[in-house]
Design an enzyme around this catalytic site. Structure first.
Site, mmCIF file in Angstrom:
data_model
loop_
_atom_site.group_PDB
_atom_site.id
_atom_site.type_symbol
_atom_site.label_atom_id
_atom_site.label_comp_id
_atom_site.label_asym_id
_atom_site.label_seq_id
_atom_site.Cartn_x
_atom_site.Cartn_y
_atom_site.Cartn_z
ATOM 1 N N SER A 209 0.819 -1.203 0.000
ATOM 2 C CA SER A 209 0.000 0.000 0.000
ATOM 3 C C SER A 209 0.862 1.266 0.000
ATOM 4 C CB SER A 209 -0.901 -0.010 1.240
ATOM 5 O OG SER A 209 -1.639 1.174 1.366
ATOM 6 N N GLY A 259 -1.640 -12.779 0.080
ATOM 7 C CA GLY A 259 -2.225 -14.007 0.596
ATOM 8 C C GLY A 259 -1.935 -15.230 -0.229
ATOM 9 N N TYR A 448 -2.974 8.416 -11.323
ATOM 10 C CA TYR A 448 -4.214 7.834 -10.800
ATOM 11 C C TYR A 448 -5.369 8.365 -11.643
ATOM 12 C CZ TYR A 448 -7.463 6.153 -7.188
ATOM 13 O OH TYR A 448 -8.435 5.481 -6.490
#
Length: 529
Positions: A209, A259, A448
């Site tokens: 992040s 994960g 972005y």
């Protein structure tokens, strides 16, 4: 969190009529044809979890209450928060993304036990923090049932070392909780992404992040000094010192693993003193190129603000909340707006602000005072709520991001903007494409993009084509497929092209060693086998 949208339902608000009119006149937005399916009206199939697996998991977790198979809990752990995710949820489409159960481990050892049981019972396992993934990180590609490992019970600060300025945090801590625990001792992480109110410490590490104050505090992966990973094959501990020459850094292998390699059960991070003061201000530049050049000067030569952002002409116009200008069809703003923010001691903040202002003026910037900065700081977490309102009104709104070196930034900006505009226009839903530079580095920056269009007959299909076109444009222009949203399943195929054939095989080898049965988040990072 709202099951079919973002955040606190009490903060949801409809669009003003004037804005709805602009969307209709400018983009051809029409009201949604069908209302969102109510949670109680969803057709939720019974859990496929077998009685034997249920009993074994409950024993491992110490209480049957920590193995939840009720419909509402399972729905609330279905998919993430991308716009396609939300549209599918609003239509009641739970296919292939509904967990068989939601497990709530409280310790590292319980996570280990659960993963071994999942391997034994043929269950996939998807770590679940705040549920804020926007890249398909919570919808595994598995032929059989899967469970969601909700880490909310792992929500403590395990250690604080004020001498070294480090803290060890459990993965289920939501960011505001972590900040409150640290603030009680005079410290802060300084990590404030748009997902801040709901995202977790483990999620920050698992996705690399990047917060809105990264120019001053750094990305989250730069903050991590050590972490512990639970895998079906055992425990992996990394990080014995702030820096080391003892071979390749395994922390970097686990950061961003989403994960697929294991479940992060603790993270040691560096912390900073809570700033004495915070100030934000706005600057205007005649063009996006001129503003980008100014940001590059500060990123390379300093002094660097804590927050540094630049909106292009379209985003600047829309950000000024000027519906009449938008509705006129003249999508031209009077330049571009930048936000510069400073946090720290009174003396350091004043020094950096004064020196940075001189650089920004030299680069053609005009100061706008503190009001634009205050407005940005006040609304920095509001955009996802606005997206929900746009969806309610029949508009489609989504974001994507990338990054590259400064020399390639103009070409990347044009390529992605053109790909999005052309593809959605061809589909009959001409878009409004906005962009800002969200994070800066000495050698490059991130872009972005925000896209708003009419939903059309099949909004998910329209966006899938546009997103694929944008992804191709990103790779062709030398950008990375993700700067901070992560890989998930949405970006996986382009990520593997970035990594190359040999890199992909190396990732598969790591996956196979740590997770030989393919239990962990199948289809994320590498295709499920």
């Amino acid at each position: 969190m709202l099951w079919s949208g973002w955040g606190d339902p009490e903060r949801a608000a409809p669009l003003p009529d004037a804005v709805t009119g602009v969307l209709r006149d400018l983009l051809g937005v029409k009201p949604r044809g069908a209302a969102t399916v109510a949670l109680e009206d969803l057709a939720v199939p019974a859990s496929p979890l077998t009685p034997d697996a249920h009993r074994a998991l409950a024993a491992a977790l110490g209480d049957d209450a920590h193995v939840r198979t009720d419909a509402e809990t399972r729905v609330r752990h279905t998919r993430g928060k991308s716009t396609p995710d939300l549209l599918r949820m609003r239509d009641g489409d739970l296919a292939a993304a509904l967990p068989a159960a939601v497990l709530l481990p409280a310790t590292h050892d319980e996570v280990l036990a659960v993963l071994r049981l999942c391997a034994a019972h043929g269950l996939a396992a998807v770590p679940f923090g705040g549920g804020t993934s926007v890249v398909g990180g919570l919808a595994p590609e598995t032929r059989g049932p899967f469970v969601a490992l909700d880490l909310r019970r792992m929500n403590r600060m395990l250690d604080l070392d004020p001498v070294s300025r480090t803290a060890t945090l459990q993965p289920g801590l939501r960011a505001p909780q972590a900040e409150a625990l640290l603030a009680a001792h005079g410290f802060t992480l300084g990590h404030f992404p748009q997902s801040y109110e709901w995202a977790t410490i483990g999620g920050f590490a698992a996705t690399r992040s990047s917060g809105q104050a990264s120019a001053g505090y750094g990305r989250f992966d730069e903050m991590v000094l050590a972490l512990t990973l639970a895998t079906p094959e055992g425990t992996l501990d990394t990080g014995r010192a702030p820096r080391s020459a003892a071979g390749p850094d395994l922390r970097q292998l686990l950061l961003g693993s989403e994960g697929a390699f294991g479940v992060i059960t603790s993270v040691t991070v560096r912390v900073r003193p809570v700033p004495q003061t915070r100030s934000y201000e706005g600057w205007s530049f005649p063009s996006f190129d001129a503003g980008a050049a100014a940001l590059r000067r500060l990123a390379q030569d300093g002094p660097r603000p804590t927050v540094l952002r630049l909106s292009d002409e379209t985003e600047t116009l829309v950000g000024l909340a000027n519906p009449e200008a938008i509705g006129s069809g003249e999508l031209k703003a009077d330049g571009c707006t930048a936000v510069a923010g400073y946090e720290g001691t009174e003396e350091d903040t004043a020094y950096r602000r004064e020196r940075a202002a001189a650089v920004l003026r030299e680069c053609g910037g005009t100061p706008l005072g503190e009001e634009p900065g205050r407005r940005w700081a006040h609304g920095r977490y509001a955009a996802p709520y606005l997206r929900d309102a746009l969806l309610d009104a029949g508009a489609f709104a989504e974001t994507l991001e990338t990054a590259t070196f400064w020399s390639r930034l103009p070409g990347l900006y044009a390529a992605v903007r053109d790909a999005l505009t052309a593809t959605l226009t061809e589909a009959g839903t001409p878009p409004l494409v906005m962009c800002h530079i969200s994070h800066v580095y000495e050698n490059g920056a991130s872009l972005y993009f925000t896209v708003v269009s009419a939903q059309g007959e099949d909004p998910v299909a329209h966006w899938t084509r546009a997103k694929h076109a944008a992804n191709e444009a990103i790779l062709a222009a030398g950008g990375t497929i993700s700067h901070h949203h992560g890989v998930g399943t949405d970006h996986r195929d382009w990520y593997l092209r970035e990594a190359g054939p040999l890199g992909t095989e190396a990732l598969r080898a790591v996956k196979h060693r740590l997770d030989p049965r393919g239990v962990l988040n199948p289809g994320v990072l590498v295709p499920a086998e």
